[in-house]
Design a protein around this motif. Structure first.
Motif, PDB file in Angstrom:
ATOM      1  N   THR A  14       8.712   2.851   2.411  1.00  0.00           N
ATOM      2  CA  THR A  14       8.071   1.532   2.513  1.00  0.00           C
ATOM      3  C   THR A  14       9.122   0.434   2.583  1.00  0.00           C
ATOM      4  O   THR A  14       9.028  -0.494   3.380  1.00  0.00           O
ATOM      5  N   GLY A  18       8.198   0.277   6.164  1.00  0.00           N
ATOM      6  CA  GLY A  18       6.765   0.141   5.904  1.00  0.00           C
ATOM      7  C   GLY A  18       6.036  -0.690   6.956  1.00  0.00           C
ATOM      8  O   GLY A  18       4.911  -0.363   7.352  1.00  0.00           O
ATOM      9  N   LYS A 175       3.048  -4.222   4.039  1.00  0.00           N
ATOM     10  CA  LYS A 175       4.267  -3.614   3.479  1.00  0.00           C
ATOM     11  C   LYS A 175       4.426  -4.051   2.012  1.00  0.00           C
ATOM     12  O   LYS A 175       4.724  -3.229   1.139  1.00  0.00           O
TER      13      LYS A 175
END
Ligand SMILES: [Zn+2]
Length: 224
Positions: A14, A18, A175
């Motif tokens: 991430t 992400g 994100k």
């Protein structure tokens, strides 16, 4: 299109890509995330890690749902000690995933991160994705991981010098939401692994290419 993200620890995927993952899944691509180490057991080798491991997995699953990831694979290599595992063994695990998912694009760590597991992961991916006849992998991209990529020894030959940018103006909020699932791994500002720093980096990377927000990558190989 199938995309494979190979990360050392749950949260690296991430932090590193992400926003790009969410763009892929929005576009209908299938994204698989593979973790090689657990990210937990090095902290206190004598402690019982069952609860912490379960929480880290749950965090990874929650982040994956937010980003639209189709499948997660968890490895059990020794955390922060991947340099004690033969490269061949790590590469074979990645090779198996590459063979079964047949990705065209692979995202992984930058070669010169401070974290030894990140460096080892990069090497294993490059070994597993050797451009042999019949290889499905057309593109390999290395992401930056706040609190590891910029903490390496300063040296021009090991610098993260991006050559590939993904506009994440539309996916930055997702994100950040996915990173909030990893609350235990995040730190307060001004740590580079704070949500504020991740936002700042995204806007800085974006501004360098005339966009509101971006993730930056080093194009490691592209075959078309
Ligand atoms: Zn990591």
């Amino acid at each position: 299109m199938t995309v494979l993200v190979v990360a050392a620890h749950p949260d690296d995927e991430t932090l590193g890509c992400g926003g790009a993952i969410a763009r892929h899944t929005d576009a209908g691509d299938t994204v698989i995330v593979m973790f090689l180490a657990d990210g937990v057991t090095s902290r206190d080798p004598d402690a019982d890690h069952a609860a912490e491991l379960a929480r880290r997995r749950q965090a990874a699953e929650a982040a994956a749902r937010i980003l639209g990831v189709a499948d997660l694979a968890f490895g059990d290599l020794p955390d922060n000690r991947m340099d004690t595992v033969p490269l061949l063994e790590i590469a074979q695990a990645v090779e198996l995933a590459v063979a079964s998912y047949a990705p065209t694009t692979v995202y992984t760590h930058h070669r010169h991160d401070l974290n030894v597991d990140h460096r080892r992961t990069h090497e294993a991916v490059m070994t597993a994705c050797r451009p042999q006849p019949g290889s499905t992998v057309a593109t390999i991209l290395a992401f930056e991981t706040p609190s590891s990529t910029e903490w390496r020894t300063a040296d021009p030959t090991s610098a993260f010098a991006p050559t590939w940018y993904v506009d994440i103006g539309a996916t930055l909020d997702r994100k950040i939401l996915a990173l909030e699932a990893y609350a235990e791994e995040m730190r307060p500002w001004p740590h580079p692994r704070s949500t504020q720093a991740v936002r700042h980096l995204a806007h800085w990377r974006g501004s360098t290419v005339g966009r509101e927000a971006a993730e930056a990558f080093v194009l490691t190989r592209h075959v078309s």
